[in-house]
Every structure is written in C-alpha cells, then in structure tokens.
Enzyme design. Sequence first.
Site, PDB file in Angstrom:
ATOM      1  N   ARG A  37      45.748  44.878  48.141  1.00  0.00           N
ATOM      2  CA  ARG A  37      45.495  43.448  48.221  1.00  0.00           C
ATOM      3  C   ARG A  37      46.758  42.701  47.823  1.00  0.00           C
ATOM      4  NH1 ARG A  37      42.932  39.356  50.672  1.00  0.00           N
ATOM      5  NH2 ARG A  37      41.451  38.164  49.396  1.00  0.00           N
TER       6      ARG A  37
ATOM      7  N   THR B 206      39.225  39.050  59.849  1.00  0.00           N
ATOM      8  CA  THR B 206      39.721  40.276  59.247  1.00  0.00           C
ATOM      9  C   THR B 206      39.535  41.360  60.304  1.00  0.00           C
ATOM     10  OG1 THR B 206      39.176  39.499  57.021  1.00  0.00           O
ATOM     11  CG2 THR B 206      39.288  41.866  57.286  1.00  0.00           C
TER      12      THR B 206
ATOM     13  N   THR C 278      43.580  42.388  56.405  1.00  0.00           N
ATOM     14  CA  THR C 278      43.395  40.978  56.729  1.00  0.00           C
ATOM     15  C   THR C 278      44.654  40.149  56.532  1.00  0.00           C
ATOM     16  OG1 THR C 278      41.937  39.080  56.308  1.00  0.00           O
ATOM     17  CG2 THR C 278      42.695  40.313  54.394  1.00  0.00           C
TER      18      THR C 278
ATOM     19  N   SER D  65      38.108  39.712  46.958  1.00  0.00           N
ATOM     20  CA  SER D  65      37.876  39.820  48.394  1.00  0.00           C
ATOM     21  C   SER D  65      36.492  40.398  48.638  1.00  0.00           C
ATOM     22  CB  SER D  65      38.927  40.728  49.029  1.00  0.00           C
ATOM     23  OG  SER D  65      38.593  41.028  50.376  1.00  0.00           O
ATOM     24  N   SER D  66      35.939  40.117  49.823  1.00  0.00           N
ATOM     25  CA  SER D  66      34.661  40.712  50.217  1.00  0.00           C
ATOM     26  C   SER D  66      34.832  41.977  51.064  1.00  0.00           C
ATOM     27  CB  SER D  66      33.824  39.694  51.004  1.00  0.00           C
ATOM     28  OG  SER D  66      33.318  38.691  50.154  1.00  0.00           O
TER      29      SER D  66
ATOM     30  N   GLY E 211      34.585  38.009  56.246  1.00  0.00           N
ATOM     31  CA  GLY E 211      34.618  37.218  55.023  1.00  0.00           C
ATOM     32  C   GLY E 211      33.413  37.480  54.144  1.00  0.00           C
TER      33      GLY E 211
END
Length: 615
Positions: free
Chosen positions: A154, A434, A452, A493-494, A515
């Site tokens: 990330r 994403t 993403t 983040s999801s 998302g």
Amino acid sequence: MAQVEMNAGRRRGQSRRTRLLVGLLLATTLGCEARGGTQLPHEHADGAASATEVTAPRAPAEPTASAAPAAPPRRLAAGGKAAVAGEHGMVASEDAEATRAGVAILAAGGNAIDAAIAVAYALAVTHHSAGGLGGGGFMIVHLASGETVAIDYREIAPAKATVKLNEKQLAAGAHGYLSAPVPGVVAGLELARERFGSLDREALLAPAIRLAKEGFAYGPRQSLVLNWYWERLKRDRGLRSLFRRKGDKPIQAGQRLVQPDLAATLEAIAAEGKAGFYAGAVAKKLAKAHAKGGGLVTEEDLAAYEAKIREPLRLRYGDFDVVTMPPPSMGGIAVAGILQSLAAAKAAEAEPGSALGQHLFLEAARRAYADRRSVGADPDRMDPAVVGPRLAKLFDPAYYAGREPAIDPQHATPSSAIVPLVEQGAEPSESPDTTHFSVVDAQGNAVACTTTLSAAFGAWVLVPGVGILLSNAMGAFSPEGVNVLEPHKRMASSMSPTLLVQQGKAVAVVGSPGGDTIPGTVAQVLRNLIDEKMTVDAAVEAPRIHHQFRPDEVRSETKRPLPAPIRQALEKRGHVFKPSPAVLGDVNAIVVDVEHGVAYGHADERKGGLAAGPP
C-alpha cells in the site's frame, strides 16, 4: 540459505532460455487447452513482519481421525459452462493482454508468483485507470508447501504531508500531485519476486516492456472508461499527449498505443530492480515533477519506501479455511466479520437463492462494516495493546454468538441500533476503480492480487519522462481515528484478495475492485461457492447487493437485479433498496479441483477480461 541459492542458480541458468521462451510465446495466440507450471522452491519469509503487526489467530487444524471416521470435507463444485478449464495453471484478469503475459510466464516454466508479477507489470501498460506503477496494492501468496503470506505494498504518505494539506487537496477535488502518495507497486512486486519467484526479473518484465515499446491495440473497456473521463484528463499535458488522437478525441478501441517513456522506466526496473524506480534517474524525475506540480513526494520519500510481508487473517467457514488480507486492509476484516456472522446465523441452512439467505448476508454485512473501522489501519502505527484485543474479539465465535442486537431472521436492524466497537466517526468514500487478478500454477502455488490507483486514472497526471500515472490515495485517510494521516503512514483500504484453502491446498482464488463494496462482493462470491454450491462462473455472475452500515440502504445492480419476489421479501423485512447502474465489483476468480488436477477460471463479464492457461 541453500534454497535461496537454489533460486538464484535457477534464475541464472534459466535467464537466456526463459527470455527466448517468453518472446516466442508472446508472438503467438495463447490458447487455454494445455497448462504448464513449475514447482516453487520454498523460502521462509522470515524477519519482514513488523513487531507491532496486528494479526488474527490461525484457523483450527483439520479434524484428526477418531474411532468413528469423520465424513470427508465437502469439495467446491467443479466445472461451469462459461468457465475455462486447464490442467497446468490458470490466470484470470480484467485485461486480455495482461492475462496473456501471465500465461506466457507459466508456459516458460514460471510459477504462480512469477506469472502474477508479469500480469501486474502488464496491467501498468494496458490498464491505465487502475493498474499503474504509481499506485499500491495487496497480494496473498499461497505456496505449494502450505505456507501463506500477505504482501502489503500500500502507498504511504510523504514525510511533508499534514492533515491540513490533505484537507486542501480534498477540497480541490482530490486530484493533482498533492493527492499523490509514495507509490508501492514496484517494491511489492520486487519483494514477491525475491522471496518466491523462480525466473529472472528481465523475463518477468519482458511482456510489459514489449507492450509499452511496440504498442498494443487499445481495449474496448479501457477506451470506454477513457472517454468517460477525457474532458478532465486532457487538462494534463502528459495525458493529453499520450491519449489524444484526431479531432481532440481520445484513443479508441483497436487503435495502437505506444508508450516509450513507460518502456524506459520498465527497462530500468528490469535492469536494477527496486533501485531502478526508487532511486536514480526515475526517482529524480518523480521528485522533480512533484516539486513543480505542488506535490510532496521527495527522493528521500521514495528511497525510504518498503513493502512488507504480513501474517494473513485466517478463519474457518464450513469445510474451508479462508485466508484474507490483514490491516491496513479494512476489507479482510469485513470479509471475516461477514462470514463469521453468517456462520453464527446458520446461513448455510437457508434454502439456496432464498430471501432469507440474502437477508442474513445484508445483516452480517451491516455489522461487519460497522466493526471494521476500529482496527482497519496501518498496523505499524497502532498500539498493539489496544488494537490486538479488538482484532482478537472480531475472530472470537463467542462475539458473534452473543452480539447485540442479534440478527433477526424476519426484520432488518436499523443501522442506528448497531453498537460498534468504537464510536463511529466520519469515513471517506473509496473509489471503485481498482483491479484484481488471480493466478494458480500446476504445483499448487496460488496468488490473489488487488492493485489500485485509487480513483479512475488516479491523480489525473502523467509524470513527464517516466510515463506513469500517480495514485490519488491520499484521500483514503480519515479525518480522525486510527486511519488519520501521519507522515509515512499507510492509508486504510477495502481491497480484499482472498483464498480458500482445504487440507493445506488452495482451492479458490477470489478478489474484486469496487472500493467500499469489495468485502461484500468477495463474501458473496465465497458464499455462492460454499453455501450455494455454485460453479465458479455462476458464483461470479450471480446478482450482487451491498450494505455497508452507513448509509442504511441496499445497493443493487440495475442490470443484474435480484428476482422480484426476493427483493419484495427483503423490502417487507425493512430493507430499503437503492438501484444503481454501476456494477458491484469485477471478480476474476479461479477454483481448483485438487483431486483431478484441474483449475477452472472465470473473468467477470461485468467489465470483461480473460481467463486462460498456457498452450
């Protein structure tokens, strides 16, 4: 160390041969009849996890034999009319060129990790709205040995980032250099290659370099999305120069796109690895563009970036171990919470396709989305003495058995009545733009990867001389709570790359963009596979619904609605529907029939894509 040396020796010995094989295979049309793969040399991923890392307890081991033989575990349904079958590996992604790149690597003798790296780099060339090197992502890697790890790449906030500056870029539309964090993709892919790959770096980047240097026919889906955003994207000189064609219109499907700057960046990475991106000429150009464009990322920020190996979250659902992404993913926590609530409510006993089953899912999702925000943030910036017990509670069956208010099989619980673990503060809405891909090889290695740029086309800038689009993920920080912005902190983040494992073997690879909707999408597909006993294509193509605690409403797909009687029964229970023309996710999934050695792949038809294996 001997195994590390074995990997290095294999790479040296295979370097010339694999480059030739990859080049030959990329020049042909790749089919999906015969499959190929290679055994992964095992190397333990020691020493990479942070001391403050938050993890969940491992799932209980398979039951041992007793005097009365236990019934054999139930297997996932094999086959599927629209699924692609193969005996020696499978790749499923949103982009056909990226899938072909991964297939070429499998055919050249690479393992699933090698193929996943090639797919990710190819997406950086072909899938500009989500797959670029300027973003970040998560990867779950399952080895044939049974070991499973999570790779966290990330993005992080620059050292000069502040909450006040972040509010400024959000107020300005959440685009431009100020919205861009330090990217993580290259570091994450290099970490995966160094630890678990079997082919050399040049071979893995060869497909992407060819696509960037020689060009490719722009895809119909990407052309459609580009046209949606063109009026805004063309304001950036680099994007305008790259995509503009006659009459001020953007490139259309079937037209050729060549990207020499991106090809040069990929060649630097192929030659120097992580240093080819985070140091040297590329890093200087990135920092210079930020300084000129009002951004915050410096050469020092780039040099300081590190991808991390973390312990995945694990839980038991039915006859399967579910392995999903830990923090900074809020997604894996929500997937786990949904499934555990469903188990407590005995949703598996509901009639397949029934309103009761859908109701129980919505109620489980409502509660899981409320719970996730108390622990879904950068684990290196959370106090383990505080967050550890919270996370452990979310993996305790007793919590779900006694959670109040309990799930009522006949009535929807208002979200205002849900009692979360902590007081709910404001939470930013995540962009659905994403991409996810899944890979398995013949030996049992598997990869689930979600990556993403945050919003579609990220920050809407193309870095001059580098050829990459930057993420605008700074907007994923929360204004307060555990996900508040701090310098060099990862934003929540999801994204929820997830595996199903049975008796130590990966039997399903699942993930999705979308998302906030990602955890619910992944949980629904898993439930379709396990409880509804669907084949992989049916599980992916089934209608999907979404509830995320706030707002207190059910999102549904107008193009794939629930059957009218099911929706009416849900409305009678108190659910309020909000139909949307937008799709809910884009699942590229694989199911493995371990007993017969066949993988079944399916690319979600919502956005199109390709599932294939090597000839």
